[in-house]
Write an enzyme that holds these catalytic residues in place. Structure first.
Site, PDB file in Angstrom:
ATOM      1  N   LYS A  76       0.533  -1.297   0.218  1.00 19.60           N
ATOM      2  CA  LYS A  76       0.317  -0.133  -0.555  1.00 19.60           C
ATOM      3  C   LYS A  76       0.492   1.639   0.013  1.00 19.60           C
ATOM      4  CE  LYS A  76      -1.974   1.487   4.019  1.00 19.60           C
ATOM      5  NZ  LYS A  76      -1.963   3.149   4.032  1.00 19.60           N
ATOM      6  N   ASN A  77       1.913   0.914   0.575  1.00 19.45           N
ATOM      7  CA  ASN A  77       2.754   2.256   1.235  1.00 19.45           C
ATOM      8  C   ASN A  77       3.510   2.708  -0.110  1.00 19.45           C
ATOM      9  OD1 ASN A  77       1.307   2.674   3.319  1.00 19.45           O
ATOM     10  ND2 ASN A  77       2.587   2.653   4.655  1.00 19.45           N
ATOM     11  N   ARG A 109      -5.055  10.390   4.580  1.00 23.10           N
ATOM     12  CA  ARG A 109      -3.536  11.003   4.401  1.00 23.10           C
ATOM     13  C   ARG A 109      -2.721  11.207   3.459  1.00 23.10           C
ATOM     14  NH1 ARG A 109      -0.682  14.083   8.066  1.00 23.10           N
ATOM     15  NH2 ARG A 109       1.325  14.023   7.809  1.00 23.10           N
ATOM     16  N   CYS A 134      -6.244   8.040   9.181  1.00 24.63           N
ATOM     17  CA  CYS A 134      -6.222   7.538  10.121  1.00 24.63           C
ATOM     18  C   CYS A 134      -6.140   7.999  11.714  1.00 24.63           C
ATOM     19  CB  CYS A 134      -5.010   5.801  10.265  1.00 24.63           C
ATOM     20  SG  CYS A 134      -5.651   4.213   9.590  1.00 24.63           S
ATOM     21  N   ARG A 169      -1.285  14.700  12.772  1.00 26.41           N
ATOM     22  CA  ARG A 169      -0.547  14.936  11.668  1.00 26.41           C
ATOM     23  C   ARG A 169      -0.729  15.297  10.600  1.00 26.41           C
ATOM     24  NH1 ARG A 169      -2.766   8.382   9.620  1.00 26.41           N
ATOM     25  NH2 ARG A 169      -0.219   8.543   8.814  1.00 26.41           N
ATOM     26  N   PRO A 170       0.175  17.057  11.122  1.00 21.00           N
ATOM     27  CA  PRO A 170       0.306  17.637  10.506  1.00 21.00           C
ATOM     28  C   PRO A 170       0.764  17.878   9.422  1.00 21.00           C
ATOM     29  CG  PRO A 170       1.594  18.147  12.650  1.00 21.00           C
ATOM     30  CD  PRO A 170       0.945  16.924  12.264  1.00 21.00           C
ATOM     31  N   ILE A 171       0.769  18.862   8.052  1.00 20.02           N
ATOM     32  CA  ILE A 171       1.818  18.556   7.554  1.00 20.02           C
ATOM     33  C   ILE A 171       2.744  20.397   7.297  1.00 20.02           C
ATOM     34  CG2 ILE A 171      -0.088  17.292   6.107  1.00 20.02           C
ATOM     35  CD1 ILE A 171      -1.016  19.857   4.700  1.00 20.02           C
ATOM     36  N   ASP A 172       2.919  20.344   7.900  1.00 19.33           N
ATOM     37  CA  ASP A 172       3.473  21.657   8.298  1.00 19.33           C
ATOM     38  C   ASP A 172       4.696  21.672   7.740  1.00 19.33           C
ATOM     39  OD1 ASP A 172       4.312  19.282  10.440  1.00 19.33           O
ATOM     40  OD2 ASP A 172       5.557  21.117  11.662  1.00 19.33           O
ATOM     41  N   ASP A 189       3.644   0.323  12.101  1.00 19.91           N
ATOM     42  CA  ASP A 189       2.244   0.174  11.986  1.00 19.91           C
ATOM     43  C   ASP A 189       2.243  -1.115  12.355  1.00 19.91           C
ATOM     44  OD1 ASP A 189       2.258   2.071  10.365  1.00 19.91           O
ATOM     45  OD2 ASP A 189       2.851   1.678   8.616  1.00 19.91           O
ATOM     46  N   ILE A 234       6.258   7.134  16.911  1.00 19.01           N
ATOM     47  CA  ILE A 234       6.532   7.799  15.462  1.00 19.01           C
ATOM     48  C   ILE A 234       4.572   8.997  15.566  1.00 19.01           C
ATOM     49  CG2 ILE A 234       5.965   8.171  13.020  1.00 19.01           C
ATOM     50  CD1 ILE A 234       8.489   6.856  13.926  1.00 19.01           C
ATOM     51  N   ARG A 291      -8.852  -1.135   4.064  1.00 14.64           N
ATOM     52  CA  ARG A 291      -8.330   0.425   3.154  1.00 14.64           C
ATOM     53  C   ARG A 291      -6.956  -0.207   2.885  1.00 14.64           C
ATOM     54  NH1 ARG A 291      -7.789   4.907   6.400  1.00 14.64           N
ATOM     55  NH2 ARG A 291      -5.890   6.023   5.335  1.00 14.64           N
TER      56      ARG A 291
HETATM   57  C1  UD1 Z   1       3.871   7.409   6.754  1.00 17.18           C
HETATM   58  C2  UD1 Z   1       2.872   5.975   6.247  1.00 17.18           C
HETATM   59  C3  UD1 Z   1       2.238   5.448   6.897  1.00 17.18           C
HETATM   60  C4  UD1 Z   1       3.340   5.040   8.160  1.00 17.18           C
HETATM   61  C5  UD1 Z   1       4.607   6.520   8.598  1.00 17.18           C
HETATM   62  C6  UD1 Z   1       5.036   6.353   9.471  1.00 17.18           C
HETATM   63  C7  UD1 Z   1       2.052   5.848   4.100  1.00 17.18           C
HETATM   64  C8  UD1 Z   1       0.650   6.610   3.177  1.00 17.18           C
HETATM   65  N1  UD1 Z   1       2.125   6.193   5.166  1.00 17.18           N
HETATM   66  O1  UD1 Z   1       2.495   8.411   6.632  1.00 17.18           O
HETATM   67  O2  UD1 Z   1       1.331   4.513   7.407  1.00 17.18           O
HETATM   68  O3  UD1 Z   1       3.163   4.603   9.686  1.00 17.18           O
HETATM   69  O4  UD1 Z   1       4.693   7.219   7.338  1.00 17.18           O
HETATM   70  O5  UD1 Z   1       6.324   5.144   9.177  1.00 17.18           O
HETATM   71  O6  UD1 Z   1       2.950   5.339   3.349  1.00 17.18           O
HETATM   72  N2  UD1 Z   1       4.771  14.755  10.758  1.00 17.18           N
HETATM   73  C9  UD1 Z   1       4.675  16.472  11.421  1.00 17.18           C
HETATM   74  N3  UD1 Z   1       4.205  17.173  10.267  1.00 17.18           N
HETATM   75  C10 UD1 Z   1       4.813  16.910   8.721  1.00 17.18           C
HETATM   76  C11 UD1 Z   1       4.330  15.477   8.414  1.00 17.18           C
HETATM   77  C12 UD1 Z   1       4.964  14.514   9.413  1.00 17.18           C
HETATM   78  O7  UD1 Z   1       4.845  16.751  12.763  1.00 17.18           O
HETATM   79  O8  UD1 Z   1       4.570  17.365   7.994  1.00 17.18           O
HETATM   80  C13 UD1 Z   1       4.505  14.022  11.694  1.00 17.18           C
HETATM   81  C14 UD1 Z   1       4.229  13.285  11.821  1.00 17.18           C
HETATM   82  O9  UD1 Z   1       2.682  13.914  13.054  1.00 17.18           O
HETATM   83  C15 UD1 Z   1       4.373  11.677  12.353  1.00 17.18           C
HETATM   84  C16 UD1 Z   1       5.245  12.056  12.165  1.00 17.18           C
HETATM   85  O10 UD1 Z   1       6.185  13.045  11.706  1.00 17.18           O
HETATM   86  O11 UD1 Z   1       4.638  11.893  14.225  1.00 17.18           O
HETATM   87  C17 UD1 Z   1       5.938  10.967  10.625  1.00 17.18           C
HETATM   88  O12 UD1 Z   1       5.216  11.315   9.834  1.00 17.18           O
HETATM   89  P1  UD1 Z   1       5.561  10.493   8.265  1.00 17.18           P
HETATM   90  O13 UD1 Z   1       6.695   9.639   8.434  1.00 17.18           O
HETATM   91  O14 UD1 Z   1       4.917  11.975   7.898  1.00 17.18           O
HETATM   92  O15 UD1 Z   1       4.384   9.217   8.265  1.00 17.18           O
HETATM   93  P2  UD1 Z   1       2.894   9.483   6.955  1.00 17.18           P
HETATM   94  O16 UD1 Z   1       4.303  10.263   5.179  1.00 17.18           O
HETATM   95  O17 UD1 Z   1       1.996  10.335   7.125  1.00 17.18           O
END
Ligand code: UD1
Length: 400
Positions: A5-6, A75, A99, A104-107, A288, A310, A380
């Site tokens: 999936k990922n 997400r 989920c 899960r911010p996107i900053d 995961d 994480i 999913r």
């Molecule tokens: C991806 C995987 C998810 C996995 C995760 C960690 C996919 C579709 N999903 O999620 O299954 O659990 O990696 O291995 O591939 N964060 C911020 N700001 C941001 C982005 C992230 O603070 O802009 C934080 C998140 O809240 C979290 C951490 O960074 O605490 C890791 O997140 P991230 O590695 O970005 O996970 P995803 O890419 O969402």
């Protein structure tokens, strides 16, 4: 083993960067892939599936607005930002969902794309982004976010000049994305290390890419076998990407044999306690698989503790497992698991994807029948958990 999936989701997003046809083989037939396909179709791509092969024709992108309905569901829709900006210079989307496993911010995505020349603004909860041709730059990620690394790699692939990304995530899914993009004409080096260098190219071309096997699905069934006892062959499981999982489950009593075409797992029903486990960024134990692991820890000989490094708020499943007779105490990002739990079947509710799969595994281990509601969360990411477990001799039913 179903395709990952990922790995599939960002590659599907990246297919929008190709003004032509991208063919993905071994693409998993799961709800998140269907959701991503709906997003691609919404912006003008033509998507078709024949068994495990997905074809995306992104010759004509006609729209830069992503529909709320799909974006809030998943997400990983945020990884459409990089490809869309590279291809059509603008994007409008609501903040992504996914989920419920904590903040899960996107900053980091936003800051990184800004470095390449993107301007973001927010209007009534809609995030707008605009740019001219993207420009290569140095990007330093404060945390190795998987999604942010993917987004900036995709944006940089069509940018003018060279982008150096420091502090990258090194998950196998980053390597998969870089391999796909390089196969379509991109120039990316260092995928799988903390430093990736991207030399922008003017355009990408058509290609075919095979999605690798899903290390998280393989890990779920491996941990399930450890918890329930039995012997299982995980065909095509990517052992090379699962070292931390193999090491931990072996220390907990699983007998493993890694073969060129998969992994044999044998477990006798006795689970040794690892005392402490922590999730972490790759190659550490994956977040995961934290929920499935909780089930095995409930069955362990003595008490153990599991720390989530994480995501905050990823222990929602503990409450449901406790209804089944588990003894798990959660304090912030740490769970203490009593061990020797006599799990008993009852009605439990899946609240997210991996926690849902963990409840099914708990049901396999429990005495009496278990009903897990909200199956759609599990669908999913798992093609058909009922089919797979029934194939292993589990008495399980459930409509998709
Ligand atoms: C991806 C995987 C998810 C996995 C995760 C960690 C996919 C579709 N999903 O999620 O299954 O659990 O990696 O291995 O591939 N964060 C911020 N700001 C941001 C982005 C992230 O603070 O802009 C934080 C998140 O809240 C979290 C951490 O960074 O605490 C890791 O997140 P991230 O590695 O970005 O996970 P995803 O890419 O969402």
């Amino acid at each position: 083993m179903q395709g990952s999936k990922n790995a599939a989701l960002p590659v599907l997003a990246a297919s929008l960067m190709v003004p032509g046809v991208t063919t993905l083989t071994n693409c998993p037939d799961i709800l998140d892939v269907a959701c991503m396909c709906s997003l691609l179709e919404h912006v003008g791509a033509k998507v078709s599936r024949r068994k495990k092969t997905l074809t995306v024709d992104a010759s004509g992108i006609v729209c830069h607005k992503l529909p709320r309905e799909y974006v809030t569901r998943m997400r990983s829709s945020v990884v459409l930002a990089g490809p869309m900006l590279g291809r059509c210079r603008e994007i409008a989307m609501t903040y992504p969902g996914g989920c419920v496993i904590g903040d899960r911010p996107i900053d980091m995505h936003i800051r990184a794309l800004e470095r390449l020349g993107v301007t973001f603004f927010d209007e009534q909860g809609i995030l707008y982004a605009r740019c001219g041709r993207l420009r290569g730059n140095t990007v330093v990620l404060p945390f190795p976010s998987v999604g942010a690394t993917q987004n900036v790699v995709m944006a940089a692939a069509l940018a003018e000049g060279i982008t150096k990304i420091e502090g990258c995530a090194a998950e196998p899914e980053i390597v998969a994305l870089c391999d796909f993009l390089n196969g379509a004409g991109a120039r990316i080096q260092g995928g799988g290390s903390r430093r990736i260098t991207v030399e922008g190219v003017k355009s990408l071309h058509e290609s075919t890419y095979r999605v690798e096997a899903d290390r998280i699905v393989a890990g779920t069934y491996l941990i399930g076998t450890l918890a329930a006892g039995g012997e299982v062959f995980l065909e095509n499981a990517p052992a090379g990407q699962m070292e931390s999982v193999l090491e931990l489950t072996e220390s907990m009593g699983a007998i493993l044999r890694v073969c060129p075409d998969g992994i044999w797992v044998r477990a006798g029903g006795t689970v040794f306690s690892p005392k402490t486990v922590e999730t972490g960024v790759y190659p550490a134990f994956p977040t995961d698989l934290q929920s499935p692991l909780l089930v095995a820890l409930c069955r362990a000989q003595s008490q153990s503790s599991l720390t989530e490094r994480i995501f905050n708020g990823r222990f929602a499943v503990a409450e449901e497992l406790n209804k089944m007779g588990a003894c798990i105490w959660v304090e912030q990002n740490r769970a203490v698991i009593q061990g020797k739990a006599a799990l008993a079947g009852c009605h439990v509710t899946a609240k997210e994807l991996r926690g849902g799969a963990a409840l099914v595994l708990a049901g396999v281990c429990a005495k009496g029948g278990t009903v897990v509601s909200n199956r759609h969360f599990i669908d999913r990411g798992y093609e058909d958990i009922v089919r797979d477990l029934r194939g292993l001799g589990v008495d399980i039913d459930g409509e998709k």
